[in-house]
Motif scaffolding. Structure first.
Motif, short mmCIF file in Angstrom:
data_model
loop_
_atom_site.label_atom_id
_atom_site.label_comp_id
_atom_site.label_asym_id
_atom_site.label_seq_id
_atom_site.Cartn_x
_atom_site.Cartn_y
_atom_site.Cartn_z
N GLN A 93 0.84 -1.20 0.00
CA GLN A 93 0.00 0.00 0.00
C GLN A 93 0.88 1.25 0.00
OE1 GLN A 93 -2.60 0.47 3.40
NE2 GLN A 93 -4.33 -0.37 2.27
N LYS A 94 1.97 1.19 0.75
CA LYS A 94 2.78 2.39 0.94
C LYS A 94 3.90 2.53 -0.07
CE LYS A 94 1.07 2.25 5.39
NZ LYS A 94 0.29 3.45 5.42
N PRO A 96 4.07 2.46 -3.50
CA PRO A 96 3.94 3.44 -4.59
C PRO A 96 4.00 4.88 -4.07
CG PRO A 96 1.93 2.11 -4.37
CD PRO A 96 2.92 1.57 -3.40
N PRO A 163 -3.25 21.58 -2.61
CA PRO A 163 -3.92 20.95 -1.47
C PRO A 163 -3.02 20.97 -0.23
CG PRO A 163 -3.37 19.33 -3.16
CD PRO A 163 -2.97 20.65 -3.71
N GLY A 166 -2.39 15.30 2.16
CA GLY A 166 -3.07 14.13 1.61
C GLY A 166 -2.38 13.62 0.37
N TYR A 167 -2.84 12.46 -0.06
CA TYR A 167 -2.19 11.78 -1.15
C TYR A 167 -3.25 11.29 -2.13
CZ TYR A 167 -0.16 7.90 -3.65
OH TYR A 167 0.23 7.04 -4.63
N VAL A 168 -3.03 11.58 -3.40
CA VAL A 168 -3.93 11.08 -4.44
C VAL A 168 -3.12 10.14 -5.32
CG1 VAL A 168 -5.43 11.73 -6.36
CG2 VAL A 168 -5.18 13.26 -4.41
N PRO A 169 -3.54 8.89 -5.51
CA PRO A 169 -2.76 7.96 -6.33
C PRO A 169 -2.61 8.48 -7.76
CG PRO A 169 -4.46 6.80 -5.14
CD PRO A 169 -4.73 8.25 -4.96
N THR A 171 -2.50 6.93 -10.45
CA THR A 171 -3.36 6.25 -11.42
C THR A 171 -4.76 6.85 -11.42
OG1 THR A 171 -3.74 4.69 -9.66
CG2 THR A 171 -2.26 4.00 -11.41
N GLN A 172 -5.08 7.55 -10.36
CA GLN A 172 -6.45 8.08 -10.26
C GLN A 172 -6.57 9.45 -10.91
OE1 GLN A 172 -8.21 7.99 -6.25
NE2 GLN A 172 -9.01 9.99 -6.78
N PRO A 264 0.81 8.84 3.75
CA PRO A 264 0.96 7.55 4.42
C PRO A 264 2.12 6.74 3.87
CG PRO A 264 -0.86 7.46 2.86
CD PRO A 264 -0.31 8.84 2.79
N LEU B 13 -2.78 1.52 -5.04
CA LEU B 13 -2.71 2.47 -6.14
C LEU B 13 -3.99 3.28 -6.27
CD1 LEU B 13 -0.93 0.28 -8.82
CD2 LEU B 13 -0.02 2.28 -7.68
N ARG B 211 -9.71 10.98 8.42
CA ARG B 211 -8.27 11.03 8.15
C ARG B 211 -7.50 11.26 9.44
NH1 ARG B 211 -7.18 15.33 3.84
NH2 ARG B 211 -5.12 14.49 4.16
#
Lengths: 315, 498
Positions: A93-94, A96, A163, A166-169, A171-172, A264, B13, B211
């Protein structure tokens, strides 16, 4: 080349074995009990005893170690005591996230550090050199948590163009992902860029004063060609070593930066796990990053050969 | 294995979720532990269970017990049989009904699962009988006054029996207004509205995202930037900033928990030090503490002074036990009477900035009467260990607070109780607390707690300094926010301002 990589991997094996013992042993030397810590206010002696048995905490240490290594060799890093989530899943999970953050930080650091180092060396003792040095010094000395909070205040709270956290993947949403990582990557890159700048500067200075550079200049080569093609290529060797090691560092996580930007990654994961004595998580993640670090070292060796053809045919 | 790895990688991902107008972003102070109400330990875990898992009962803002999955209930003569009529329309997130069998299975799981942390809360159960699809009778070994209160929290939360094996690790299937979508540790817990919930019309957000953001400054910055809608526990010194910002709202209610110190009165050698041997010295220490200063300096006015285990939010609170002005002269006189001009001891506490400031103030205040206090800040896991092992003279003492007074008193001061690390034991007090456990009448119980408090005030096994406030800051664009004394966020009625 393949032979070299294989040889390096075999040499790394004993290191890994010793490392696994250290990782395991150091954890157990800390005071505090994982189950008691986890239960805190709610501790129920019966449940504590059950969990101690379940996680084999009552076994002698060597047995616990062997059981852990045995499972790791089968690809099972265990599960978190606190959340029940498998360590492998946590790492995946962490991974990437940490790789993206480290890569962006490294790219920024390289883009800032190396040109600044070259400029400072070429214009030694000039205003450019002094400015570059002053910026590098502040890059190393400004604390990350301070710089991070200032950046959030300016870019997220006042101007609202990035922002806050936070983290946005990737791929998204590619751009949102890059945007959300800009500030943390920059904060992380400052110190790395400073190291790279200082090392590039001193490596370039020693190369620039060598005979073959004087010869190249005497032959009438353009100044830029001398600097980039002749000097930089030779000066790059120590910088590659440093850069790969620093990249390994970045991959191991950056606790404060992750905490401030709520990313994260590995850093916060390990720190939390150490504080809660979540043995399986600490062991799994540290072992994993150690493997990453060794891989970086092997990569450095490969890069040497790519940069310096003389190493391709050892005498 | 490969499949697992692949799905884990995909989960990683695809992690975060796009933000839309109908999302509610809430910041927690910590990342919760295991997401299984029967196994969970943390306070932030309770926050997350709130919208995910309906319990049999709930509380209102005055701490009265109100129905939730149970529509109505009745106690038998003698208060040993509880007959509950369940709502006929409650469903688990997997579509199965919350029926009598499911309630029985859940209570049995909470009682019998080896890792269950709810055993003590349900220990009085003798048998559970399913009378019909919507009716369950629970027979208790003896009356248990805290029983219903326990069923408002994790012990009364219903998990779909089909997911018993995977609860926690594999995603939680409960019966709350929101269902679990995903969890990325240290990053987010995402839940989406459960359209078939019996009270779905009262929930106005499509998605709720919790969060964990441990740093108070960062939490506030995210609220200010609009990335968050609600933050819990803002720092007291940020209160002025929040109140001065027209886009934000500050909210506070007195919580049920407290902070103070407890004394090692019988756990190993260190219980032999003067402060633990002579209650006059503890009384003298008590007289040196100015709770109003603690409130003003540390809490900016948000730390209500505490003198007893029950906060003003609890029905067991008795103002007669409050007060006791700071009196250095009297403290010195008591110390002289006990034969001491100076008294040295050490305070053990978990190393964080809040506790550090608290005990530095205590140290300074007490020094005026001749107390020579050494501070021993200790990393949390080691601190828990030291307390259990009795390696302390005086220790930080705190509880997050329970709805029923029993959880704030018996657990910490009754002989042999699990939270009584100082091994204080007064049979008379324990007897009173045990009696108060088996009576349902509030007036009678209060009288017993008053007597018990009288004994505790004489023995002084612990000192209470302040009640933990439950503070919130949220966006002014929200409507219908209500704070509860248990600190758990309830989303019913909360909606964006029109």
């Amino acid at each position: 080349m393949l032979k070299l990589i294989l040889r390096r991997i075999i040499v790394a094996l004993p290191t890994l074995i010793i490392l696994s013992m250290i990782i395991f042993g150091l954890q157990r030397m800390l005071p505090g009990d994982p189950i008691q810590t986890m239960m805190a206010e709610e501790s129920d002696p019966q449940v504590v005893e059950f969990l101690r048995e379940k996680y084999r905490l009552n076994d002698p240490l060597p047995m616990q170690y062997l059981a852990w290594v045995g499972n790791v060799l089968q690809g099972d890093f265990g599960s978190s005591l606190r959340t029940g989530i498998p360590v492998t899943e946590m790492i995946l999970q962490k991974l990437p996230i940490t790789v993206q953050l480290a890569t962006m930080a490294m790219i920024m650091a390289l883009l800032i550090g190396i040109p600044a180092g070259i400029l400072a060396a070429v214009h030694k003792n000039s205003a450019i050199d002094y400015t570059a040095n002053a910026v590098a010094l502040s890059g190393m000395s400004v604390p990350n948590f301070w710089l991070g909070i200032i950046l959030i205040m300016v870019f997220a709270v006042s101007w609202k163009i990035l922002p806050a956290s936070g983290y946005v993947p990737i791929t998204q949403d590619f751009w949102l992902s890059i945007k959300s990582m800009l500030m943390p990557a920059f904060v992380l890159s400052t110190a790395v860029a400073a190291y790279l700048m200082r090392h590039t500067r001193s490596a370039m200075l020693s190369v620039l004063s060598s005979d073959y550079i004087r010869t190249a200049r005497a032959k009438g080569l353009l100044s830029n060609a001398v600097i980039i093609r002749h000097a930089l290529r030779n000066a790059l060797m120590p910088i590659v070593t440093l850069a790969t090691l620093l990249f390994g560092d970045l991959l191991a996580g950056a606790v404060l930066t992750e905490q401030i930007f709520v990313i994260p990654g590995f850093g916060k994961l390990i720190v939390d796990a150490v504080f809660t004595r979540d043995y399986a998580v600490v062991q799994g993640v540290v072992l994993f990053t150690a493997i990453g670090f060794i891989a970086m070292n092997i990569l450095a060796d490969v890069l040497y050969i790519v940069i310096n053809p003389r190493l391709r045919h050892p005498q | 294995m490969k499949k697992l790895v692949l799905s884990a990688m995909l989960a990683g991902l695809m992690g975060a979720t796009a933000v839309s107008a109908a999302d509610l972003n809430v910041a927690l102070q910590d990342d919760p532990d295991i997401l299984d109400p029967h196994r969970g330990n943390t306070f932030v875990g309770r926050m997350v269970f709130g919208p995910l898992c309906d319990a049999l009962f709930d509380i209102d803002t005055s701490l009265n017990i109100v129905p939730r999955l149970v529509a109505d209930w009745a106690w038998s003569e003698g208060d040993t049989v509880l007959t509950m009529n369940l709502r006929p329309d409650a469903l688990f997130h997997d579509g199965t009904p919350v029926n009598g069998e499911a309630v029985k299975a859940n209570l049995e799981r909470a009682l019998n699962l080896p890792e269950s942390n709810r055993k003590a809360e349900l220990a009085s159960i003798e048998s559970i009988e399913v009378l019909s699809d919507t009716q369950v009778a629970i027979t208790l070994k003896a009356p248990d006054a805290a029983f219903l209160a326990n069923l408002t929290d994790r012990a009364g939360m219903m998990v779909s029996p089909a997911s018993f094996e995977t609860a926690g690790e594999g995603g939680l299937v409960c019966a709350g207004p929101y269902k679990f979508v995903e969890r990325i540790q240290n990053d987010r817990i995402v839940m989406e509205k459960f359209a078939d919930h019996w009270d779905a019309d009262n929930y106005h957000f499509d998605q709720v995202i919790y969060r964990p953001i441990p740093d108070t400054t960062v939490r506030l910055a995210n609220l200010q930037s609009g990335d968050l809608d609600i933050i819990e526990r803002p720092a007291p010194n940020d209160m002025a900033t929040i109140q001065g910002d027209s886009n934000l709202v500050f909210d506070i209610v007195t919580g049920l928990g407290f902070y103070g110190v407890n004394f090692n009165l019988g756990n190993g050698e260190r219980s032999q030090s003067p402060i633990n041997q002579d209650k006059r010295l503890r009384e003298a220490l008590n007289l040196t503490i100015d709770r109003d200063v603690l409130n003003d300096v540390l809490g900016m006015g948000t730390y209500p002074p505490a003198y007893q285990p029950f906060s003003t939010a609890s029905w067991a609170y008795n103002p007669e036990f409050d007060g006791g002005e700071r009196d250095i002269e009297r403290a010195k006189a008591l110390m002289a009477e006990a034969g001491h001009e100076t008294v040295s001891f050490e305070i053990l506490y978990a190393n964080n900035s809040a506790m550090q400031s608290l005990f530095e103030l205590v140290q300074a205040m007490a020094s005026e009467a001749g107390f020579n206090i050494t501070l021993r800040p200790t990393e949390f896991a080691a601190y828990v260990d030291e307390r259990e092992a009795g390696n302390f003279e005086v220790s930080q003492f705190g509880a997050s607070g329970r709805i029923d007074p029993d959880g704030n008193f018996h657990r910490y001061l009754a002989c042999g109780s699990a939270g009584n690390v100082g091994n204080y034991c007064n049979d008379e007090l324990t007897d009173l607390l045990n009696k108060a456990r088996v009576i349902n009448d509030v007036e009678e119980r209060k009288a017993l707690y008053d007597q018990a408090q009288q004994i505790a005030a004489e023995d002084l096994p612990a000192l209470y300094f302040y009640y933990t406030p439950r503070t919130w800051a949220y966006s002014a664009k929200l409507d219908g926010f209500v704070a509860y004394a248990d600190g758990v966020l309830r989303l019913a009625g909360l909606k964006p301002k029109q």
